[in-house]
Design an enzyme around this catalytic site. Structure first.
Site, PDB file in Angstrom:
ATOM      1  N   HIS A 180      37.809  39.117  37.707  1.00  0.00           N
ATOM      2  CA  HIS A 180      37.203  40.250  37.016  1.00  0.00           C
ATOM      3  C   HIS A 180      38.185  40.942  36.072  1.00  0.00           C
ATOM      4  CE1 HIS A 180      39.422  43.047  39.675  1.00  0.00           C
ATOM      5  NE2 HIS A 180      39.231  42.106  40.590  1.00  0.00           N
ATOM      6  N   ASP A 181      37.679  41.364  34.937  1.00  0.00           N
ATOM      7  CA  ASP A 181      38.381  42.224  33.983  1.00  0.00           C
ATOM      8  C   ASP A 181      39.580  41.549  33.321  1.00  0.00           C
ATOM      9  OD1 ASP A 181      36.715  44.558  34.762  1.00  0.00           O
ATOM     10  OD2 ASP A 181      37.835  44.422  36.642  1.00  0.00           O
ATOM     11  N   GLY A 198      42.664  39.728  39.112  1.00  0.00           N
ATOM     12  CA  GLY A 198      41.981  40.710  38.297  1.00  0.00           C
ATOM     13  C   GLY A 198      42.887  41.391  37.293  1.00  0.00           C
TER      14      GLY A 198
END
Length: 334
Positions: A180-181, A198
């Site tokens: 994520h991200d 992340g």
């Protein structure tokens, strides 16, 4: 069985009425369908009537296309591949067998043109992060001309204020993970089992070897190389090569610089700057900032843009709560 097939055909006929560019040829071969001016949908595929399907594509057996999906022209879904949620595919994207793109979550997955998603890869699903709250919007944006190979996983962002973003022309080999991200640039090569935690940032023209892992919030600079089996827990500055279980700087990525068109003057300037910063010969020890300033004030190096870029990359790693750069031999007392 006959009633099931009849229901399937009536469902597909409805889809045909809603999308005049889409039709079904039960006995057609994929090659024949792709050559035609409209999209072939296999009778066993489940395509929601609200899905937007482009022309000249192919949706194979046992595929699923959800209600909010948008497929560009020339897209190919191989048998058993699926598109869920608010997902948009650009022109000429290919999903290999077992690939899953998108999930029925708030937010969206947007994939550009000419992307290939390998066998059983999973792209655009919910992140593996405890701070994600059910109902929050989450996002994934992927550019053009990316090759995402088999069993890779790419997750959406962990919150609505962020996005997982991947640029153009990246080769993501088998069993890689982009969490994520993350922010991934262009023209990168991630070898098998490269794992990005992340919020990792990877710039452009980076090459990671197999079984590389990158700690969350780390930055990997452009034109750098990470050797196989490295557990990167601090930033890798631009143009550099790191190696080791807890990787150390091992010089410049000279082969990568040559392959990507850096001139002899630029490479020699970077080598000279690297020596001054990380391999000082002065008997009087100077701090890192003093050595960086010495490079910036050097008459021969001051006019080389790539040297300035390297110095900025090093400095940035110590700002805004960043993790600093990978260690080098001088710091380790070797």
């Amino acid at each position: 069985m006959q009633s099931l097939l009849k229901a399937r055909r009536s469902f597909c006929s409805l889809n045909h009425l809603r999308r005049s560019s889409t039709f079904i040829l039960e006995d057609a071969k994929p090659e024949t369908a792709i050559e035609r001016s409209s999209t072939f949908i296999h009778p066993t595929a489940v395509v929601h009537p609200n899905a937007v399907i482009g022309e000249d594509g192919y949706i194979g057996p046992f595929c699923t296309v959800g209600a909010f999906a948008k497929l560009g022209n020339g897209c190919q879904l191989h048998p058993g591949s699926h598109i869920f949620g608010c997902t948009e595919l650009g022109d000429r994207c290919v999903l290999m067998t077992g690939a899953i793109v998108g999930e029925d979550l708030p937010g969206r997955t947007v994939i550009g043109c000419n992307n290939k998603i390998g066998h059983h890869a999973v792209v655009g699903i919910r992140c593996q992060d405890m701070k994600y709250k059910p109902g929050d919007e989450c996002f994934l944006d992927i550019g053009d001309n990316n090759d995402i190979r088999e069993h890779s996983s790419i997750h959406r962002s962990s919150k609505s204020s962020d996005v997982t973003a991947i640029g153009d022309n990246n080769l993501i080999m088998g069993s890689c993970h982009i969490a994520h991200d993350c922010k991934i640039g262009n023209n990168n090569i991630f070898a098998n089992n490269t794992l990005l935690a992340g919020h990792v940032v990877v710039e452009d023209y980076v090459h990671t070897a197999g079984a590389t892992a990158v700690h969350q919030f780390c930055h990997v600079g452009s034109f750098s190389f990470v050797a196989a089996g490295s557990m990167v827990s601090q930033d890798v500055p631009k143009y550099m090569m790191v190696a080791g279980e807890r990787p150390e700087l091992r010089g410049l990525n000279l082969e990568g610089l040559r392959r990507n068109g850096f001139t002899v003057e630029e490479i020699n300037g970077l080598r000279s700057a690297y020596r001054k910063v990380f391999m000082p010969t002065d008997t009087k020890f100077k701090g890192l900032e003093e050595r960086l300033e010495e490079v910036e004030q050097n008459e021969k190096l001051a006019h080389i843009p790539s040297v300035h870029s390297m110095i900025r990359s090093i400095r940035a790693s110590f700002q805004q709560n960043r993790r600093g750069i990978c260690k080098f031999r001088l710091w380790n007392g070797i």
